[in-house]
Design a protein around this motif. Sequence first.
Motif, PDB file in Angstrom:
ATOM      1  N   GLU A 137       2.480 -27.686  -6.168  1.00  8.91           N
ATOM      2  CA  GLU A 137       3.160 -26.453  -5.776  1.00  8.91           C
ATOM      3  C   GLU A 137       2.844 -25.289  -6.708  1.00  8.91           C
ATOM      4  N   TYR A 138       2.731 -25.576  -8.023  1.00  9.72           N
ATOM      5  CA  TYR A 138       2.495 -24.521  -9.012  1.00  9.72           C
ATOM      6  C   TYR A 138       1.954 -25.097 -10.305  1.00  9.72           C
ATOM      7  N   LYS A 147       5.739 -19.693 -12.958  1.00  2.54           N
ATOM      8  CA  LYS A 147       5.131 -20.608 -12.001  1.00  2.54           C
ATOM      9  C   LYS A 147       4.053 -19.863 -11.218  1.00  2.54           C
ATOM     10  N   ARG A 201       1.243 -19.702  -8.469  1.00  2.00           N
ATOM     11  CA  ARG A 201       1.067 -20.382  -7.185  1.00  2.00           C
ATOM     12  C   ARG A 201      -0.199 -19.910  -6.472  1.00  2.00           C
ATOM     13  N   ASP A 256      -2.139 -16.235  -6.293  1.00  2.00           N
ATOM     14  CA  ASP A 256      -1.893 -15.407  -7.474  1.00  2.00           C
ATOM     15  C   ASP A 256      -3.195 -15.139  -8.227  1.00  2.00           C
TER      16      ASP A 256
END
Length: 68
Positions: free
Chosen positions: A9-10, A51, A53, A56
């Motif tokens: 997810e991150y 975080k 993701r 980004d």
Amino acid sequence: MQTFTLNGEYIQLIQLLKVMNWVEHGAMAQWVVEEGLVKYNGEVDYRKRLKVRVGDLVEFDGNKVKII
């Protein structure tokens, strides 16, 4: 510009800096973030546990990485 394929997810910002070999160790990663030397999606961000993701963009010391 480099790319980083996210497996999950991150990834935390300081972990990304280490994985990309832009810093030598975790303490240096924390320091460059605290000093405002890292940009997240075009703006300086001081959150070490940020975080990051898919989609980004992270910039540091003339390097850029797009998360895919």
